[in-house]
Every structure is written in structure tokens, then in C-alpha cells.
Motif scaffolding. Sequence first.
Motif, mmCIF file in Angstrom:
data_model
loop_
_atom_site.group_PDB
_atom_site.id
_atom_site.type_symbol
_atom_site.label_atom_id
_atom_site.label_comp_id
_atom_site.label_asym_id
_atom_site.label_seq_id
_atom_site.Cartn_x
_atom_site.Cartn_y
_atom_site.Cartn_z
ATOM 1 N N VAL A 61 -7.220 -9.858 -2.133
ATOM 2 C CA VAL A 61 -6.926 -9.917 -0.727
ATOM 3 C C VAL A 61 -7.310 -8.834 -0.044
ATOM 4 N N THR A 62 -8.258 -8.758 1.030
ATOM 5 C CA THR A 62 -8.483 -7.735 1.789
ATOM 6 C C THR A 62 -8.350 -7.859 3.210
ATOM 7 N N PRO A 63 -8.184 -6.958 4.119
ATOM 8 C CA PRO A 63 -8.317 -5.517 3.857
ATOM 9 C C PRO A 63 -7.185 -5.036 2.886
ATOM 10 N N GLY A 64 -7.580 -4.472 1.809
ATOM 11 C CA GLY A 64 -6.617 -4.064 0.808
ATOM 12 C C GLY A 64 -7.169 -4.190 -0.649
ATOM 13 N N SER A 65 -6.743 -4.297 -1.515
ATOM 14 C CA SER A 65 -7.236 -4.467 -3.031
ATOM 15 C C SER A 65 -8.218 -3.226 -3.211
ATOM 16 N N SER A 71 -1.836 -10.264 -2.484
ATOM 17 C CA SER A 71 -2.149 -9.270 -3.468
ATOM 18 C C SER A 71 -3.410 -8.779 -3.323
ATOM 19 N N TRP A 72 -3.790 -7.594 -3.509
ATOM 20 C CA TRP A 72 -2.795 -6.491 -4.130
ATOM 21 C C TRP A 72 -3.063 -5.095 -3.487
ATOM 22 N N ALA A 73 -2.120 -4.288 -3.207
ATOM 23 C CA ALA A 73 -2.279 -3.191 -2.464
ATOM 24 C C ALA A 73 -2.642 -3.351 -1.124
ATOM 25 N N VAL A 74 -2.412 -4.288 -0.247
ATOM 26 C CA VAL A 74 -2.962 -4.681 1.085
ATOM 27 C C VAL A 74 -2.722 -3.611 2.022
ATOM 28 N N ASP A 75 -3.589 -3.760 2.869
ATOM 29 C CA ASP A 75 -3.627 -2.461 3.726
ATOM 30 C C ASP A 75 -2.661 -2.891 4.984
ATOM 31 N N LYS A 76 -1.771 -1.597 5.378
ATOM 32 C CA LYS A 76 -0.663 -1.740 6.208
ATOM 33 C C LYS A 76 -1.077 -2.009 7.493
ATOM 34 N N ASP A 77 -2.438 -1.523 7.855
ATOM 35 C CA ASP A 77 -2.945 -1.481 9.246
ATOM 36 C C ASP A 77 -2.872 -3.026 9.890
ATOM 37 N N TYR A 78 -2.789 -4.047 8.930
ATOM 38 C CA TYR A 78 -2.729 -5.382 9.152
ATOM 39 C C TYR A 78 -1.752 -6.268 8.810
ATOM 40 N N ARG A 105 -21.639 -13.792 1.291
ATOM 41 C CA ARG A 105 -21.088 -12.398 0.742
ATOM 42 C C ARG A 105 -19.648 -12.708 0.086
ATOM 43 N N ALA A 106 -19.196 -11.607 -0.457
ATOM 44 C CA ALA A 106 -17.965 -11.695 -1.088
ATOM 45 C C ALA A 106 -17.106 -12.455 -0.410
ATOM 46 N N GLY A 107 -16.342 -13.293 -1.227
ATOM 47 C CA GLY A 107 -14.926 -13.800 -0.734
ATOM 48 C C GLY A 107 -13.768 -13.254 -0.937
ATOM 49 N N ASN A 108 -13.869 -12.145 -1.567
ATOM 50 C CA ASN A 108 -12.649 -11.388 -1.908
ATOM 51 C C ASN A 108 -12.791 -10.051 -2.561
ATOM 52 N N ALA A 109 -11.923 -9.241 -2.955
ATOM 53 C CA ALA A 109 -12.071 -8.062 -3.315
ATOM 54 C C ALA A 109 -12.979 -8.066 -4.744
ATOM 55 N N PHE A 110 -12.873 -9.128 -5.443
ATOM 56 C CA PHE A 110 -13.640 -9.152 -6.779
ATOM 57 C C PHE A 110 -15.091 -9.611 -6.718
ATOM 58 N N GLY A 111 -15.405 -9.962 -5.418
ATOM 59 C CA GLY A 111 -16.777 -10.546 -5.374
ATOM 60 C C GLY A 111 -17.909 -9.527 -5.540
ATOM 61 N N GLY A 112 -18.988 -9.881 -5.765
ATOM 62 C CA GLY A 112 -20.280 -8.938 -6.026
ATOM 63 C C GLY A 112 -20.763 -8.798 -4.790
ATOM 64 N N PRO A 113 -22.076 -8.084 -4.661
ATOM 65 C CA PRO A 113 -22.724 -7.906 -3.530
ATOM 66 C C PRO A 113 -23.873 -8.815 -3.389
ATOM 67 N N GLY A 114 -24.631 -8.827 -2.124
ATOM 68 C CA GLY A 114 -25.787 -9.690 -2.137
ATOM 69 C C GLY A 114 -25.552 -11.263 -2.084
ATOM 70 N N GLU A 115 -26.446 -12.003 -2.105
ATOM 71 C CA GLU A 115 -26.630 -13.698 -1.781
ATOM 72 C C GLU A 115 -25.745 -14.301 -2.645
ATOM 73 N N SER A 126 2.796 -14.766 5.304
ATOM 74 C CA SER A 126 3.203 -14.713 3.538
ATOM 75 C C SER A 126 4.654 -14.333 3.876
ATOM 76 N N ASN A 127 5.103 -14.533 2.579
ATOM 77 C CA ASN A 127 6.421 -14.482 2.256
ATOM 78 C C ASN A 127 6.390 -12.912 1.571
ATOM 79 N N ALA A 128 5.607 -12.432 0.834
ATOM 80 C CA ALA A 128 5.724 -10.969 0.342
ATOM 81 C C ALA A 128 4.220 -10.587 0.284
ATOM 82 N N ARG A 129 4.064 -9.018 0.311
ATOM 83 C CA ARG A 129 2.660 -8.581 -0.049
ATOM 84 C C ARG A 129 3.010 -7.407 -1.217
ATOM 85 N N ARG A 130 1.980 -7.446 -1.989
ATOM 86 C CA ARG A 130 1.820 -6.476 -2.949
ATOM 87 C C ARG A 130 1.452 -5.162 -2.215
#
Length: 740
Positions: A216-220, A252-259, A168-178, A267-271
Motif C-alpha cells: 500500500v502506498t503512500p508507504g511501502s 501494509s507495509w510501512a505506510v506513510d503517517k501523513d495519511y 501505471r503501477a497499482g501498488n508498490a510492487f508494480g513496475g514502470p511504464g504501460e 482499516s483496523n491496523a496499519r503496518r
Amino acid sequence: MNVRHDLSVVSAPSPAKRAPLPARSRLALACGLMLLASTGMAQVNGAGHAPYLGWSSFSQQTIDPGFLTQENMRRQSDALAASGLQEHGYTYINLDSGWQGGFDANGRPTPDPATFPDIKALIDHIHDNGQKAGIYWIPGVEEPAVQANSPILGTALHIQDILAVPHRAGNAFGGPGESPYHYKIDFSKPGAQEYIDSVVALFASWGVDFIKLDGVTPGSYSDDLRIDNRDDVAAWSKAIARTGKPIWLTVSWAVDKDYLNVWQAYSNARRIDDDVECESRCATLTNWPRIEKRFRDLPAWQDAAGPTKGWNDLDSLDIGDGEGDGLSVDEKRSAVTLWAMANAPLYLGGDLTRLDDTGKQLAGNDEVIAVDQSGRPATQVVGGDLPVWVSDLGGGRFYVAMFNMNATPAVVELPWRVLRVNGARRLRDLWRHRELGPSLGAYRAELPGHGTQLLLVEALPGSVPTSPSSAYEAEQASLSGTAGVASCVGCSDGLKVGGLGLGADNAVAFDRVFAPRDGVYFMQVDSLTLGLRSYVYQINDGPLRTFNSGGGSFQLPSSSNLPVCLRRGFNRIRFGNAVSYPPDLDRIVVHGRGDAALPAAVTYEAETATLGGAVTSGFSNYYSGLAKAGNVGGGAANSVTFSSVRVPVTGRYQLEIDYATSGPRSLFLTINGGTPRRLDLDGSSFDDPVAKVLEVSLKAGMNTIALGNPDSPAPDLDRIVVAPLVKYAWLGASVDECPR
């Protein structure tokens, strides 16, 4: 129960749905919040004790695809050294996406030999200039390394041994499927941490001082928990620690504040936001709507930053390329002020070899840099169109920033009791390096459109008691249409109301909001959203008003204080958005003594006006109210009519028209049925509104303002703003009257 949790995605025609957190995730979030409340987290990786200052390549890459080369980066380093900004603390030269060209025998990313023939030599040059070097990468493993099934350095394992199965996708830019191209790593498997250790060790061997981990997810804008890069971030942080070098890590980017507990721990900073750049959606590096977005999203994160928590990253500051930045000088100054008050990293975009004097002056103001480096991120104390941010330095000292979000010049009034002080014995304007003297009661300043004033305040002795307040829970209010109650970990009573908007009947109404006397109070709105959303609210039978909000979570509320006019006794306040998406709502809190300052200007949304002929209204991400009126013009009937524009006295007023067009178009302005006035307008994008300000004559009472073009297509319309002329605003004149 039909409760929506929608996420506004910039590139999509409408927001995508977001499911509520599962019970296990809500429990994890609650535990994380308790951990943050009970322990002090130190900055990690030997870096990040103060926000960094520097430059990033990405902004320029968006308008010059061939910009990211070793020779150009060498020139940027030399230009920074020659600019004088290095003496003010600007030291980072950060390479963004595009430097990589392949993978080595161990599946680690390597530079493109055509553009970066010797990346270590480049970084050595950056270091020789007294600077630090940053690099960009992403979680997971890219397909070429997966297909090669490279051995993992120092182990008997291979890349395919550490992948999550099914793939599965390894980050927010990854696609669906195998075959997602970016593959997820399973960190429970042997060799997974060792692979990340080997990548970071390679970067460290080149001399890298900074890593941006993107997508990075959850986010992006992806909450697919099948990806979930929290374990990736932890692994990268551990790998950095094992190098023994102080390497800054930004997620990065627009990470979810829930986490937030994860982002702070590793990390030292979060987008906290999406890219500030237009990225071909306008003709410049950025523009005001993309700066304004930070004003809307930051309140949700204002409690999350500091020397032991890490920093909120607002993205690049495009302030040094003249008109190519897409910002006026006042807008650039406002951007730098917000970044500084947030204690965000200050890193320039654009081409440093063309850095102009204005950019140098704005970026090199040591008094403003001191605000950024104070370790005391500001809190928004007043929201709306004239927001005020305050940083409490202790000992009766404050940084205070006042802003004007409208394009019409305005007089901003700040009652000192908002800071719970009696007045100021000293005021210093940090942009103009000027002492302003003492101030009692309230401070007033004239701000240009989209302008700011930044003050150092030394308060008089003594404090002001807390104002009386009353809280009203949304779930106990009157719900209509699809509005419904849902659980909420961070909400005041563990509940919130969602399913608002997208229809005039989908609303929540507080029917018994009490005020002891007629006057202006503060209404604290505790809302929840990821990205931009907007309420259209109404007080009693008054006109519709807009609160443009943003946020980083559907479980952790963001608070803003809006000045509102209430009458003595019980008032009705109704929240919704007939055309677009409002945030979920936790509660409102009304506080004050009825003597707050009401902004002099009034906004009227185009989508709530009378739409004639073929004109339509609908969602649009960067617009006030999160909506606009389109298909204006091309026929006499295709107009937008604001039929209830009220002013107290006959005279001249400021009229701001926020429109959008790609290329020149014309609008005809008609006031009270008079002679149409042609406005020739221009713009480079239908995504982002542009402001046109002019003077008009209005009569006392109700006025009708119509905008259209009988012959040709006109720009899309966002809103109009009606304001008194500044010379009258100094005398207390206001378009919006409120009983006292």
C-alpha cells in the motif's frame, strides 16, 4: 534553498530522494489532522476493537519457500489448537503471499490448485478448531486478469474499463511504464468498486475473517503519488462492510503517517515498519537489529493507536523456534514487551509444529497479554540506549517497561517524577509474576543485554509539578553547509531544518541552550524522517554522541527525550552526521531540574573514529549512526582507532564491539598500545551488526582502543560501547561523568 528529504531503503546502497508534499497534499494532511483531533473514529468493519492474537505464515515462508500449502496450514491450525495458546487468545491463522494461482472468469484471484486444492475446506477446518482465517492480497489488478479483460461480476463492464489511463503501477510492487504487471484501478470509473466488492465477496464466501492488503502506498517505501492506494483502501473497506461480516483489514507495509486519517478511517491496523524477517539476508528468521528498528520507529506512531483509532502493527513475533529465531531469550522477551506496550497485534511467526516451551511461556503470559489488550498504547518517556515506555491506565496505575538496547548488562534508573508521581506504593514484575514492594524517589533495576523489565505500578497519592522547560526552534539556530529551512505542516512553528548530514559542515547548532545549574537534563528532540536515520550530536566541546531515530513522516515530528549533561549557563548543542543521513529537525526542548539519571555507558561510532589505510566509512541501514567502517583488516594499516575513550578511574570495564561479517573472521584488539588480543568472530550477514561483549582493563583518563587484522580481512565495524561492570553500576559508577 537546498533541503533534502531522503528515504533510507533497506535494499538500496543509499537512500532515495523524497520530494516535499505538494501544497494540496499539505492542505489535505492539515485537514485530516484537524478531523482526527475533533472527532472520535470508531473501528470499522465490525472488527478491531482490540489487537488480535494469532499466527502468520510469512516468517516461515522466508526460509522455506515450499511451506505455504493447504496441508501445512492445516497442520499449523492443529498445532495452535494443541499448543495451549488458543486459551490465551491466539486464534488467527493468516495465510500470506503465495496462495494464489490464477483468476476466475470474473478476474478474481483463485488458489493454486496444486497447493490449495480446496481453500474453503481448509478455512472450515480452521473454524472447526475455534480459530479465524486470514488471507493476503494487494491493491490493483494483476496482468493475467487485465489481459483476459474479464467481465466484472454483476455489471456489463470489463477489467480494462476500470484501469487508470495511462496505465501505471497499482501498488508498490508494480513496475514502470504501460505494462506494470500490477495495474492501478481508477475508482472514479463505473465498475471499479463493484470489482473490489466481487473479490471481497469471494473471500467472504470461503469464510475469510482477516485480509492483509499489502504494497500500500503512500508507504511501502514508495511515495509515488501516481500510485496512491488511499482510494483502494477505502474501496476494500466499503466492500468488507457490504458483506455484513466482521472482517479485519490490515494495510501494509510501512505506510506513510501523513495519511493517517485514511488508514484510521478504513482499516483496523496499519503496518508501520518494513518486514521484521531477514528474508535470506541473515541465516535466521530475524535478528536483534530488525527488532531494534521497531523501537526507533514506534515513537512517531505512539499517538496514533487505540480502540477508536486502530492499531500499530509491528509485524510477526519470531519467538518460538529456538535459535532459529535469531534472538536470545532476553531479546525475545524485549520484543514481546514492546509489542504489548504498543498494543500491537501479537502474531507469531515460524513453524507452530516446532513451537518450543520458551515460545509458549513468552506468548502465553496472561499478565503481559493484558498489557497488549489494555487499549492504552504506551508513550516513550525516555529515549536513547535505556528507553522507558509508560502506559497511563488512569487512577494512578501505570504499565512501565524499561529496556536496555546495548548488549552490555546495565543498571537502569527511573525517577518517579518522570511519571509525575511521588513514588510507587506497589510494584509488580509482570514477567516474573512477583511483587516488588513500594519504591520512593527512583526505581533501579539490573537489565541484561537487550533485556527488559515490565512493571505494573500503583502510584502513591499526589503528583509532581511539571518541570521547567525551554524550547529552541531549529530554524532559529545557526545553520551551516547545506542545512536549510523548509515548511512543515506538523512542526511547532510550521518550519523545520533539513539538508543535514552527509558532510561535517552540514549541521544545525543551538548556541544558547540555558541550564540554571550543572547537571543532567532531558533534551526532547522533535525529528522527522521516514525509516531509520541517526543524528551525531555534540554538547559544547564534549565527545560525539549518537541518537538513533526513526519515523513515519517528514511532516509530523517524532519526539524522544534524551538525558544530556549540561553546564550552568549557556550551552552549545550541534546536530549533524558527517557520514550518513540524519532526520530533519523541528526543535529541541530542554526540561528538568538537572537531577536526571545519565546512562553509565558511552558509545563511540566506528565511522567517527580514526580510519587507517584502506578503511572506509559509509551508509548502512541497520547500524548505529546509520553508518559503519568497512574494509577493515588485510593489512597492518587497515584499522579503526578510538583514540579518546575516557573513563574516570583505572579498572575493569565492559567493552561491547558491534561488528558484521558473513562467515568467520578475526579482529585484533589493542588497548593503549599493549599486546593485541585476538577475537574470533562469526556472523551470517554484513547487513546487520552482532555484539561481542568482553571485559577489558582501562586506565583513568584517555584510552586508545584499536581494532584491525594485519593479515586477513576483518569484520565491518559499527561501534564500541564502554560501560562499568554491573556491580559498580549499582553504586552509581558511570563512564560518562557529569558535574552536579
